[in-house]
Design a protein around this motif. Structure first.
Motif, PDB file in Angstrom:
ATOM      1  N   GLN A 427       0.839  -1.185   0.000  1.00 34.33           N
ATOM      2  CA  GLN A 427       0.000   0.000   0.000  1.00 34.33           C
ATOM      3  C   GLN A 427       0.881   1.243   0.000  1.00 34.33           C
ATOM      4  OE1 GLN A 427      -3.327   0.086  -0.073  1.00 34.33           O
ATOM      5  NE2 GLN A 427      -3.488   2.317   0.022  1.00 34.33           N
ATOM      6  N   LYS A 429       2.162   5.130   0.475  1.00 36.40           N
ATOM      7  CA  LYS A 429       1.857   6.158   1.456  1.00 36.40           C
ATOM      8  C   LYS A 429       0.867   7.155   0.861  1.00 36.40           C
ATOM      9  CE  LYS A 429       6.281   5.826   3.880  1.00 36.40           C
ATOM     10  NZ  LYS A 429       7.498   6.545   4.329  1.00 36.40           N
ATOM     11  N   SER A 430       0.008   7.669   1.719  1.00 37.05           N
ATOM     12  CA  SER A 430      -1.091   8.520   1.250  1.00 37.05           C
ATOM     13  C   SER A 430      -0.592   9.726   0.458  1.00 37.05           C
ATOM     14  CB  SER A 430      -1.933   8.987   2.441  1.00 37.05           C
ATOM     15  OG  SER A 430      -1.121   9.660   3.392  1.00 37.05           O
ATOM     16  N   GLU A 431       0.562  10.271   0.866  1.00 46.63           N
ATOM     17  CA  GLU A 431       1.061  11.454   0.175  1.00 46.63           C
ATOM     18  C   GLU A 431       1.672  11.132  -1.190  1.00 46.63           C
ATOM     19  OE1 GLU A 431       4.323  10.031   3.002  1.00 46.63           O
ATOM     20  OE2 GLU A 431       2.137  10.315   3.027  1.00 46.63           O
ATOM     21  N   VAL A 433       0.268   8.581  -3.275  1.00 48.77           N
ATOM     22  CA  VAL A 433      -0.705   7.860  -4.095  1.00 48.77           C
ATOM     23  C   VAL A 433      -1.055   8.656  -5.354  1.00 48.77           C
ATOM     24  CG1 VAL A 433      -3.054   6.965  -4.175  1.00 48.77           C
ATOM     25  CG2 VAL A 433      -1.656   6.606  -2.146  1.00 48.77           C
ATOM     26  N   GLU A 514      -2.758   2.466  -5.741  1.00 49.28           N
ATOM     27  CA  GLU A 514      -3.318   1.552  -4.750  1.00 49.28           C
ATOM     28  C   GLU A 514      -3.634   0.218  -5.412  1.00 49.28           C
ATOM     29  OE1 GLU A 514      -6.598   3.111  -2.653  1.00 49.28           O
ATOM     30  OE2 GLU A 514      -5.474   4.758  -1.728  1.00 49.28           O
TER      31      GLU A 514
END
Length: 688
Positions: A427, A429-431, A433, A514
């Motif tokens: 997965q 990292k959100s920053e 994606v 993702e």
């Protein structure tokens, strides 16, 4: 060795030496996936991991579920885990049924006082009987009045106990469902690289023990962490017995009677239970309950079995599995349904749980009245003193055992909390994606120096693999067994994470997309495809669960896979239950009486392969699917059947206007099949 060759020219060899991706790196990366507890220097994972260390062996680890010894170090660790987890856990229980929880706490405190009150009441009856004998004014009416009053008191106590038990059962079932749901949801989030870490697997195994302990299945005994509240009962019972003993001692109890009472506590209780203990489940389940239990365990097996995980990931089955499990689990726990009525009548419900053995045991001392007539100590006081002393000993032992099991359960609670904080290694990292970029002409793939080594191995499975595919092109991968063909397929499907190199899809770094979003655009047939212990409809429909109840969609997929005649030959058509592997049939060693092979229809290898191809075609027809990947999809089919399947693949990858709309990759051992491709990749394991 791997090379890509257009039909009319050869490409250069692509394998080059590379640095090993070690197993230690995998473990280190998994440790970094644990979230630190806010405001704490150590994460809950670090504390739990420290508790698994074998004393005197810093490198050794306890087996999952092993008891932690009572040492200063472990005691400090348990306190640290409790400080991080208990408030959150209690808050979860409170959020479910706050009033039921308050009622449970109050009832447990009150029930702890009842044994002492019961002994005091029975002692008063014995004193009354003693007075009747001493005065010579004995009447049966007076005796029956006392006995009737005592039976009413015990009956009322039993009714209150039944109400409290029902309340506890409802509350326990609710929290059990929530904990199981959280655990299954988290397991379905995990990817294969994350679960390959042995420490992570141990962590999830202990978390599973914590959740299963709500079912009375914990390795620490029949104590659920939820039952720790019963410590209140034992504590209040201890206090009440101590108060009674203290008050009796102040009344000049003879030393001889005290000695006799103490010695009597050394003998085990010889009076057997006259009333069998009640159970809260029906061992003779009806067919509907059995079907629900089977469905529940089947969904749990899909969520936890490594053999199913690739298809669960690629086909995005997580929400569907969780939803079906939740429906079956809630039904088996009786949540959201009216409680079933008891089969016993009102009088039986009142008298059955009454503990009359204590009363009769006390009445057996009546013949001692003559021996104690000259003494200032009443027979009731003596009986109360002895019963309180016995109860104090047994309650103290139960209190110690409960505290010991609660101490062990704290580490399981820590494992559960830590497992909930793990993030899948694949997965992004959100920053970092990036959204997936859809291509209506098929998926463009660029692989640059892809390397992969299986955990625990020193020999690379893939070494500097590089190739490119334009949108809509077809690639055939051929090579000897063990050359890495299936490994490459799993990497392209984002089932495995490659160790080094770069993989770009439609111009985007695949590591920044993702995995769940990427999987919406691929369809596949795995070489080791899953054989689900379910109906033919479910085995095909899981390819696209949104259409699993649409008979026309499933029949169309079967037609494309040349499997329509197979479905027509099944005894119940799409509703025929298919015989799968033993592993799928008996998750956790549980076999339902309605899950025997006699009620299942067995298939040959070729027939199962048609089912797997139909499963892939359920999704392959979707417009959002850009990549079709088939790993030996026709190995068990004859030549004519193979040609028909590949004709269908070519048809699905072509738009109505005649242009290519999907990229196709297939692995095969047959050169005649490989000739259908635009490019051919020859893979060879140079280390063998």
């Amino acid at each position: 060795m791997m090379s890509l060759k257009p039909i009319h020219c050869y490409w250069q060899d692509l394998l080059l030496p590379f640095a090993e991706w070690s197993y230690r790196g995998l473990r280190d990366s998994s440790s970094k996936r644990i979230l630190a507890h806010p405001g704490s220097s150590r994460s809950i994972y670090d504390v739990w991991l420290d508790s698994t260390t074998i004393p005197g062996d810093s490198m050794g680890r306890l087996l999952p579920g092993a008891h932690r010894s009572l040492t200063n170090k472990n005691l400090k660790l348990s306190l640290e885990i409790a400080s991080k987890c208990i408030l959150e856990f209690c808050g979860l229980i409170w959020s479910l049924h706050p009033y039921r929880l308050l009622a449970m706490i109050s009832s447990n405190i009150f029930r702890g006082i009842l044994p002492a009150f019961r002994g005091y009441s029975q002692a008063m009856i014995i004193d009354e009987i003693q007075c009747l004998f001493s005065s010579g004014d004995f009447t049966l009416t007076r005796l029956f009045h006392l006995l009737a009053f005592e039976i009413i008191r015990m009956g009322s106590e039993s009714v209150l106990d039944t109400l409290a038990t029902n309340n506890e059962q409802t509350l326990n079932n609710s929290i059990r469902f929530v904990m199981e749901h959280k655990q299954m949801e988290q397991r379905l989030r995990m990817d294969i690289p994350t679960m390959e870490d042995p420490v992570t697997r141990d962590l999830f195994q202990e978390a599973d023990l914590f959740v299963r302990s709500f079912n009375g299945m914990s390795s620490f005994g029949l104590l659920s962490p939820f039952d720790v509240i019963r410590l209140l009962t034992l504590f209040s019972e201890l206090v009440s017995h101590i108060v009674i003993l203290y008050s009796l001692t102040l009344n000049d109890t003879p030393v001889l009677l005290s000695t006799i009472s103490i010695l009597s506590t050394l003998y085990p209780l010889l009076i057997p239970w006259l009333i069998p203990s009640r159970t809260y489940y029906d061992q003779n389940q009806n067919p509907r309950q059995s079907r629900l239990a089977e469905k529940q365990e089947r969904m749990r097996s899909l969520a936890q079995s490594d053999s199913y995980r690739p298809e669960v990931i690629v086909f995005g089955l997580g929400p569907w599995i969780l939803r079906n499990w939740a429906v079956a689990r809630r039904a088996t726990l009786g949540l959201g349904q009216p409680q079933s009525r008891s089969t016993t009548g009102p009088l039986s419900a009142l008298l059955t749980p009454v503990d009359t053995t204590g009363l009769f045991t006390a009445l057996q001392n009546v013949p001692l009245v003559l021996a104690l007539q000259a003494s200032s100590v009443s027979l009731g006081s003596f009986t109360l003193y002895r019963s309180s002393l016995q109860s104090l000993v047994y309650t103290s032992r139960n209190f110690y055992n409960t505290v010991h099991m609660a101490y062990q359960s704290i580490f399981l609670l820590g494992a559960f909390t830590a497992s909930m904080q793990i993030k899948p290694s694949m997965q992004p990292k959100s920053e970092k994606v990036l959204p997936y970029v859809h291509s209506p002409r098929g998926m463009k793939i660029e692989a640059r120096n892809i390397c992969f080594t299986y955990p625990g191995s020193t020999v690379p499975a893939l070494n500097n693999v590089s190739f490119s595919l334009e949108p809509g092109e077809t690639l055939a991968v051929v090579g000897f067994n063990g050359s890495g063909k299936s490994t490459l397929a799993n990497i392209l499907l984002r089932v495995f994470e490659f160790g080094s190199g770069n993989l770009f899809v439609n111009g985007c770094d695949i590591r920044r997309v993702e995995p769940a979003e990427y999987h919406e655009h691929v369809a596949a047939v795995f070489q080791g495809f899953a054989k689900f212990h379910a109906s033919a409809r479910a085995n095909i429909g899981v390819g696209y669960v949104a259409d699993i109840h649409k008979t026309s969609a499933i029949e169309r997929a079967a037609e494309l896979a040349d499997a329509r005649h197979l479905l027509d030959s099944l005894p119940k058509g799409l509703n025929t239950n298919l015989e799968a592997t033993q592993e799928a049939r008996t998750p956790f060693g549980i076999t339902s009486q309605h899950c025997q092979s006699s009620s299942r229809h067995g298939l040959s290898g070729g027939e199962w392969q048609r089912i797997a191809i139909s499963r892939a075609f359920m999704r392959a027809r979707r417009p959002e699917v850009e990549l079709l990947l088939f790993d030996e999809p026709t190995s068990s089919l004859d030549a004519h059947a193979q040609n028909r399947v590949f004709d269908t693949i070519e048809e699905l990858s072509t738009s109505p206007s005649g242009g290519r709309c999907k990229t196709v990759i297939f692995i095969t051992h047959r050169l005649s099949t490989a000739r259908r491709a635009d490019k051919i990749a020859m893979m060879e394991n140079v280390y063998h």
